[in-house]
Structure formats: C-alpha cells, structure tokens
Design a protein around this motif. Structure first.
Motif, PDB file in Angstrom:
ATOM      1  N   GLU A  10       0.820  -1.211   0.000  1.00 48.57           N
ATOM      2  CA  GLU A  10       0.000   0.000   0.000  1.00 48.57           C
ATOM      3  C   GLU A  10       0.859   1.269   0.000  1.00 48.57           C
ATOM      4  O   GLU A  10       0.500   2.266  -0.639  1.00 48.57           O
ATOM      5  CB  GLU A  10      -0.949  -0.001   1.197  1.00 48.57           C
ATOM      6  N   TYR A  13       1.631   2.776  -3.533  1.00 51.24           N
ATOM      7  CA  TYR A  13       0.582   3.168  -4.459  1.00 51.24           C
ATOM      8  C   TYR A  13       0.786   4.566  -5.047  1.00 51.24           C
ATOM      9  O   TYR A  13       0.616   4.770  -6.247  1.00 51.24           O
ATOM     10  CB  TYR A  13      -0.796   3.088  -3.811  1.00 51.24           C
ATOM     11  N   SER A  14       1.150   5.550  -4.228  1.00 51.79           N
ATOM     12  CA  SER A  14       1.296   6.916  -4.758  1.00 51.79           C
ATOM     13  C   SER A  14       2.460   6.992  -5.743  1.00 51.79           C
ATOM     14  O   SER A  14       2.361   7.677  -6.773  1.00 51.79           O
ATOM     15  CB  SER A  14       1.438   7.940  -3.638  1.00 51.79           C
ATOM     16  N   LEU A  31      -4.798   7.862  -7.152  1.00 54.91           N
ATOM     17  CA  LEU A  31      -4.572   7.089  -5.936  1.00 54.91           C
ATOM     18  C   LEU A  31      -5.819   6.319  -5.511  1.00 54.91           C
ATOM     19  O   LEU A  31      -5.729   5.153  -5.112  1.00 54.91           O
ATOM     20  CB  LEU A  31      -4.087   8.004  -4.804  1.00 54.91           C
ATOM     21  N   VAL A  34      -6.519   3.363  -8.192  1.00 49.91           N
ATOM     22  CA  VAL A  34      -5.433   2.372  -8.135  1.00 49.91           C
ATOM     23  C   VAL A  34      -5.508   1.580  -6.835  1.00 49.91           C
ATOM     24  O   VAL A  34      -5.354   0.364  -6.833  1.00 49.91           O
ATOM     25  CB  VAL A  34      -4.051   3.045  -8.308  1.00 49.91           C
ATOM     26  N   SER A  35      -5.742   2.247  -5.739  1.00 47.04           N
ATOM     27  CA  SER A  35      -5.840   1.556  -4.446  1.00 47.04           C
ATOM     28  C   SER A  35      -6.953   0.511  -4.477  1.00 47.04           C
ATOM     29  O   SER A  35      -6.745  -0.632  -4.057  1.00 47.04           O
ATOM     30  CB  SER A  35      -6.111   2.560  -3.322  1.00 47.04           C
ATOM     31  N   ILE A  38      -5.963  -2.433  -6.984  1.00 46.62           N
ATOM     32  CA  ILE A  38      -4.915  -3.323  -6.485  1.00 46.62           C
ATOM     33  C   ILE A  38      -5.432  -4.162  -5.327  1.00 46.62           C
ATOM     34  O   ILE A  38      -5.119  -5.353  -5.229  1.00 46.62           O
ATOM     35  CB  ILE A  38      -3.645  -2.538  -6.102  1.00 46.62           C
TER      36      ILE A  38
END
Length: 145
Positions: A10, A13-14, A31, A34-35, A38
């Motif tokens: 985690e 991610y950025s 963000l 994508v978070s 994933i």
C-alpha cells in the motif's frame, strides 16, 4: 545499482500512480482508483503486481494475471502492464521485471506469457522481442456500455 523486486504494498501506491501517469502518459489512474483496483487484485491469487525499487522508491512495475484458456493446457500469464521510469530505462529494470514474471509463470506450470503493446511504442516492441517475445496478432478492443 541495487534494485529490489517485490509484490506491491500500500505504501507504494502513490509512487505507482506518478510512474504510470508520467511514463506511460496515462491520466486514467489516480490514488483512489489504483488503491481499489490493487486491493481487488490482491484478493485473487491469479493476479500479481510487482514493483522494482531503488532506495525504497518505485521505479518500475509489472502487473500480471494467470489466465485459463482452451488452447493452453495450464493457461498462460497475461502481462497487463509494464512500466519503468524513463531515467532508469535500458538499465536492466524491465528485464528484471520480465524475469520475475517468467519465473512466476514457470513455477505455476504456465505455457506462455502474452502481452499487448501499443503500435506507437516501438522501443517497447524492440525490448519485448529482445526478451524472446514474438509478434503474433493484433489486439482489438471495444468499449461496452
């Protein structure tokens, strides 16, 4: 250059969002999405997202999924995305990520690795061919509404 590859966390991610948007010229990931994506991928063992890190900063990423298909006994590994930060291209990072994918495929008894690559990405085509990939087909897409 001591580059480490591992499954995404985690905290990555950025960095991944910046890498994806800057080096693939994509503006479709942020963000938040994508978070969520994933986390959904992590809940399914067929998906893997692996990052390449230099000094704990994400400089590359590969996304892949194990897929069953009628024409392949054990299925194949679909590489959904591969990106390396431009400053680190041609330094073995992409090869390291492809090797990770190939090892994963081999350990899981998969017959092939398959990927799609845009027509305009001619340097990427050369990279994939130098790693043993063959050009076999076109990829067709259609938006479903």
């Amino acid at each position: 250059m001591d580059v480490v590859t591992r499954e995404i966390r985690e905290t990555d991610y950025s960095d991944l969002v910046m890498l994806w948007n800057n080096d693939l010229n994509s503006r479709t990931v942020n963000l938040e999405n994508v978070s969520a994506r994933i986390e959904r991928m992590k809940s399914n063992e067929n998906y893997k997202v692996v990052v390449a890190l230099l000094d704990n900063k994400v400089i590359g990423c590969i996304s892949m999924v194990q897929i069953m298909a009628l024409e392949y006994e054990m299925g194949y590994l679909q590489i959904n995305g591969l990106v390396v930060q431009e400053a680190y291209q041609q330094k073995g990072i992409g090869t390291k990520l492809i090797n990770y994918a190939e090892d994963f495929a081999s350990k899981n008894g998969l017959s092939y690795m398959i990927l799609n690559c845009g027509f305009q990405r001619t340097k990427a085509h050369e990279f994939y061919e130098s790693r043993g990939f063959d050009r076999l087909s076109y990829c067709f897409t259609k938006e479903v509404r």
